[in-house]
Design a protein around this motif. Structure first.
Motif, PDB file in Angstrom:
ATOM      1  N   ARG A  84       1.031  -1.278   0.114  1.00 47.02           N
ATOM      2  CA  ARG A  84      -0.073   0.157  -0.151  1.00 47.02           C
ATOM      3  C   ARG A  84       0.857   1.372   0.035  1.00 47.02           C
ATOM      4  O   ARG A  84       0.580   2.244  -0.822  1.00 47.02           O
ATOM      5  N   ASN A  85       1.867   1.231   0.686  1.00 49.63           N
ATOM      6  CA  ASN A  85       2.780   2.568   0.801  1.00 49.63           C
ATOM      7  C   ASN A  85       3.495   2.605  -0.478  1.00 49.63           C
ATOM      8  O   ASN A  85       3.922   3.640  -0.776  1.00 49.63           O
ATOM      9  N   TYR A  86       4.083   1.407  -1.104  1.00 50.87           N
ATOM     10  CA  TYR A  86       4.808   1.458  -2.275  1.00 50.87           C
ATOM     11  C   TYR A  86       3.859   2.254  -3.209  1.00 50.87           C
ATOM     12  O   TYR A  86       4.543   3.214  -4.131  1.00 50.87           O
ATOM     13  N   VAL A  87       2.374   1.799  -3.510  1.00 49.59           N
ATOM     14  CA  VAL A  87       1.631   2.536  -4.351  1.00 49.59           C
ATOM     15  C   VAL A  87       1.469   4.157  -4.247  1.00 49.59           C
ATOM     16  O   VAL A  87       1.542   4.777  -4.949  1.00 49.59           O
ATOM     17  N   ASP A  89       3.564   6.235  -2.434  1.00 49.31           N
ATOM     18  CA  ASP A  89       4.718   6.768  -3.163  1.00 49.31           C
ATOM     19  C   ASP A  89       4.885   6.821  -4.458  1.00 49.31           C
ATOM     20  O   ASP A  89       5.320   7.779  -5.208  1.00 49.31           O
ATOM     21  N   PHE A  90       4.661   5.763  -5.154  1.00 49.23           N
ATOM     22  CA  PHE A  90       4.699   5.651  -6.825  1.00 49.23           C
ATOM     23  C   PHE A  90       3.715   6.794  -7.303  1.00 49.23           C
ATOM     24  O   PHE A  90       4.190   7.568  -8.365  1.00 49.23           O
ATOM     25  N   LYS A  92       2.559   9.349  -5.963  1.00 50.01           N
ATOM     26  CA  LYS A  92       3.088  10.778  -5.503  1.00 50.01           C
ATOM     27  C   LYS A  92       4.422  11.092  -6.496  1.00 50.01           C
ATOM     28  O   LYS A  92       4.283  12.428  -7.040  1.00 50.01           O
ATOM     29  N   ILE A  93       5.218  10.230  -6.841  1.00 50.44           N
ATOM     30  CA  ILE A  93       6.223  10.582  -7.993  1.00 50.44           C
ATOM     31  C   ILE A  93       5.834  10.699  -9.273  1.00 50.44           C
ATOM     32  O   ILE A  93       6.092  11.386 -10.016  1.00 50.44           O
ATOM     33  N   ARG A  94       4.819   9.901  -9.748  1.00 52.98           N
ATOM     34  CA  ARG A  94       4.409  10.080 -11.066  1.00 52.98           C
ATOM     35  C   ARG A  94       3.675  11.313 -11.280  1.00 52.98           C
ATOM     36  O   ARG A  94       3.516  11.856 -12.248  1.00 52.98           O
ATOM     37  N   ASN A  95       2.579  11.783 -10.288  1.00 49.71           N
ATOM     38  CA  ASN A  95       2.071  12.852 -10.355  1.00 49.71           C
ATOM     39  C   ASN A  95       2.950  14.090 -10.053  1.00 49.71           C
ATOM     40  O   ASN A  95       1.999  15.183 -10.033  1.00 49.71           O
ATOM     41  N   SER A  96       4.059  14.181  -9.649  1.00 52.13           N
ATOM     42  CA  SER A  96       4.640  15.331  -9.581  1.00 52.13           C
ATOM     43  C   SER A  96       5.580  15.576 -10.848  1.00 52.13           C
ATOM     44  O   SER A  96       5.494  15.351 -11.589  1.00 52.13           O
TER      45      SER A  96
END
Length: 96
Positions: A84-87, A89-90, A92-96
């Motif tokens: 769940r945390n991986y998704v 974080d993923f 957040k990175i993808r949308n930044s």
């Protein structure tokens, strides 16, 4: 005459509608400045093909973090939390 024009337009629309991608007409490439470049549908088609060949059942597609039963044991809870945390974080990175 108007009926013939209308009929021709309808036939043309039906012909175009046969393509999954009207942009490239299912060739997966489009011309840009006289150069063939991959169409945006190419990766989508590739992903769909891989998914179809993966033998993942329809039932598995219904599984989400929200309906996952992680109460079985501590290892399952830990794995759920990590995934769940991986998704998060993923995303957040993808949308930044």
């Amino acid at each position: 005459m108007q009926n013939r024009v209308k009929s021709n337009l309808e036939e043309q629309e039906n012909f175009i509608a046969k393509y999954d991608c009207n942009k490239c007409r299912d060739t997966t490439y489009i011309l840009v400045d006289d150069e063939a470049v991959p169409c945006s549908c190419k990766e989508v088609r590739r992903a769909k093909k891989i998914l179809a060949e993966s033998s993942i059942s329809e039932e598995l597609f219904k599984k989400t973090f929200d309906n996952f039963d992680y109460s079985r044991n501590v290892q399952t809870i830990d794995s759920y939390t990590v995934a769940r945390n991986y998704v998060k974080d993923f995303d957040k990175i993808r949308n930044s």
